[in-house]
Design an enzyme around this catalytic site. Structure first.
Site, PDB file in Angstrom:
ATOM      1  N   ASP A   1       0.873  -1.301  -0.145  1.00 32.23           N
ATOM      2  CA  ASP A   1       0.066  -0.038   0.127  1.00 32.23           C
ATOM      3  C   ASP A   1       1.044   1.310   0.049  1.00 32.23           C
ATOM      4  OD1 ASP A   1      -2.362   1.441   0.666  1.00 32.23           O
ATOM      5  OD2 ASP A   1      -1.898   1.809   2.533  1.00 32.23           O
TER       6      ASP A   1
ATOM      7  N   ASP B   1       0.062   5.286   0.758  1.00 29.88           N
ATOM      8  CA  ASP B   1      -0.234   5.994   1.779  1.00 29.88           C
ATOM      9  C   ASP B   1      -0.338   5.450   3.300  1.00 29.88           C
ATOM     10  OD1 ASP B   1      -0.329   8.306   0.146  1.00 29.88           O
ATOM     11  OD2 ASP B   1      -2.418   8.206   0.103  1.00 29.88           O
TER      12      ASP B   1
HETATM   13  P1  B16 Z   1      -6.620  10.017  -3.806  1.00 26.97           P
HETATM   14  P2  B16 Z   1      -3.657   3.986  -0.103  1.00 26.97           P
HETATM   15  C1  B16 Z   1      -5.492   6.087  -0.347  1.00 26.97           C
HETATM   16  O1  B16 Z   1      -4.219   5.461  -0.435  1.00 26.97           O
HETATM   17  C2  B16 Z   1      -5.508   6.825   0.944  1.00 26.97           C
HETATM   18  O2  B16 Z   1      -5.312   5.966   2.118  1.00 26.97           O
HETATM   19  C3  B16 Z   1      -7.184   7.317   1.121  1.00 26.97           C
HETATM   20  O3  B16 Z   1      -7.101   8.169   2.299  1.00 26.97           O
HETATM   21  C4  B16 Z   1      -7.437   8.374   0.158  1.00 26.97           C
HETATM   22  O4  B16 Z   1      -8.877   8.733   0.081  1.00 26.97           O
HETATM   23  C5  B16 Z   1      -7.336   7.240  -1.300  1.00 26.97           C
HETATM   24  O5  B16 Z   1      -5.917   6.593  -1.239  1.00 26.97           O
HETATM   25  C6  B16 Z   1      -7.727   8.080  -2.511  1.00 26.97           C
HETATM   26  O6  B16 Z   1      -6.702   9.110  -2.656  1.00 26.97           O
HETATM   27  O7  B16 Z   1      -7.611  10.948  -3.487  1.00 26.97           O
HETATM   28  O8  B16 Z   1      -5.029  10.484  -4.004  1.00 26.97           O
HETATM   29  O9  B16 Z   1      -7.035   9.242  -5.372  1.00 26.97           O
HETATM   30  O10 B16 Z   1      -3.655   3.950   1.538  1.00 26.97           O
HETATM   31  O11 B16 Z   1      -4.576   2.922  -0.449  1.00 26.97           O
HETATM   32  O12 B16 Z   1      -2.156   4.105  -0.694  1.00 26.97           O
HETATM   33 MG    MG Z   2      -2.650   3.243   3.143  1.00 27.51          MG
END
Ligand code: B16
Ligand code: MG
Length: 216
Positions: free
Chosen positions: A12, A14
């Site tokens: 993953d 974030d």
């Molecule tokens: P975006 P991950 C996720 O990333 C985040 O944890 C989540 O908070 C966010 O809403 C989602 O990506 C979408 O992100 O707005 O940049 O498309 O943890 O799956 O790497």
């Molecule tokens: Mg994450």
């Protein structure tokens, strides 16, 4: 039980490789404030691993106003523009040097991939200087269903030409651990996800990963 040897690790992004929670929080907070909806860090934590539109739906659950699809898309676009302007400040220094070294070493023995709900994954990886490190990048741009659906991890495994049982997923969100389990992947939980009953392993630090992989 038959011993399995992992051939790949799907990370993953974030909350695992880098930490953009505060940027997500500040952008959503500005949106929520403008809509008069209460929002705090605790609510932001529940949005980990959740797609942008689903995050907005969860925030709007605190509002008595109903918004059209077009209005919601405009709000998401505004949030993303705020978020992207904050991401611009990221540099390779936002990745722990020990984690970068560990990824380099891991990449010599395993295929390594990204499995992220974010549609900004490539941009973030470029900013932190890791774009060329991964063998596959599966992100929010190539999925119809977000975590806890396993689609993003299945796509990563497909890109690598491997089966789920050959890949270990590393996740910081409950939705991600559920997604891994739902797709037939073993998982290593870090941070908040350590409390998830479905996690195969629990890590205090990403640097414990080589030891976990060596265990099998
Ligand atoms: P975006 P991950 C996720 O990333 C985040 O944890 C989540 O908070 C966010 O809403 C989602 O990506 C979408 O992100 O707005 O940049 O498309 O943890 O799956 O790497
Ligand atoms: Mg994450």
């Amino acid at each position: 039980m038959e011993a399995k040897i992992y051939k790949a690790v799907i990370f993953d992004l974030d909350g695992v490789i880098c930490h953009t929670d505060m940027f997500h929080y500040r952008a959503w907070k500005e949106i929520a404030d403008s809509l008069g909806i209460p929002f705090d860090e605790e609510k932001n934590n529940r949005l980990r691993g959740v797609s942008r539109m689903e995050s907005l739906e969860m925030i709007l659950a605190g509002s008595s106003v109903s918004y059209s699809r077009r209005e919601k898309e405009a709000i998401c676009a505004r949030k993303n523009s705020l978020y992207r302007s904050m991401l611009k400040s990221m540099t390779p220094a936002d990745v722990d040097p020990a984690v970068r070294r560990m990824l380099e070493e891991l990449g010599a023995d395993y295929r390594i991939a990204i499995g992220s709900s974010s549609r900004n994954a490539t941009f973030i990886l470029e900013k932190i200087g890791l774009l060329d490190m991964f063998d596959a990048i599966s992100d929010g741009n190539n999925i119809k269903r977000s975590k806890p659906d396993p689609e993003v991890f299945r796509n990563a495994a497909d890109m690598l030409g491997l089966s789920p049982y050959e890949c270990l997923v590393v996740e910081d969100a409950e939705s991600g651990i559920e997604a891994a389990g739902n797709g037939g992947f073993d998982s290593a939980a870090i941070g908040d996800a350590k409390g998830c009953a479905r996690a195969t392993y629990r890590l205090d630090s990403l640097l414990e990963l080589p030891a976990v992989l060596g265990r099998r």
